[in-house]
Design a protein around this motif. Sequence first.
Motif: not given
Length: 111
Positions: A58-61, A71-73
Amino acid sequence: MYPKLRDQLIQENLSNIAAQDSRLAAAVNGSGTKNPNFSIGQGTSSEANQWGKTWVGDGATKTSDGLGLISADGTRVYRPPTPKKSSFATTGVQANFETYNINPVTGQRSK
């Protein structure tokens, strides 16, 4: 305390990813060698895209080229199936599941 909790959360997340499919487990666990390039198995393009979404979470761009996901991180990247000439692309098509370490001082990513 924060670094320990962050590392624990990362490990729990990777364990959850690995539990989804044996090929994702292979991507999480690595090849057991220093070579970062190895096969995690075969699947359809649709399967690869679903695993890729699971891989980045979740939160991937979108990646800078707009084709893949990060990934978000910033520690996991999925590049979708594309035609390739590679010993790993036995069907002539290959998707990539990549992991990165991020230097906490410089913010630089390394595979």
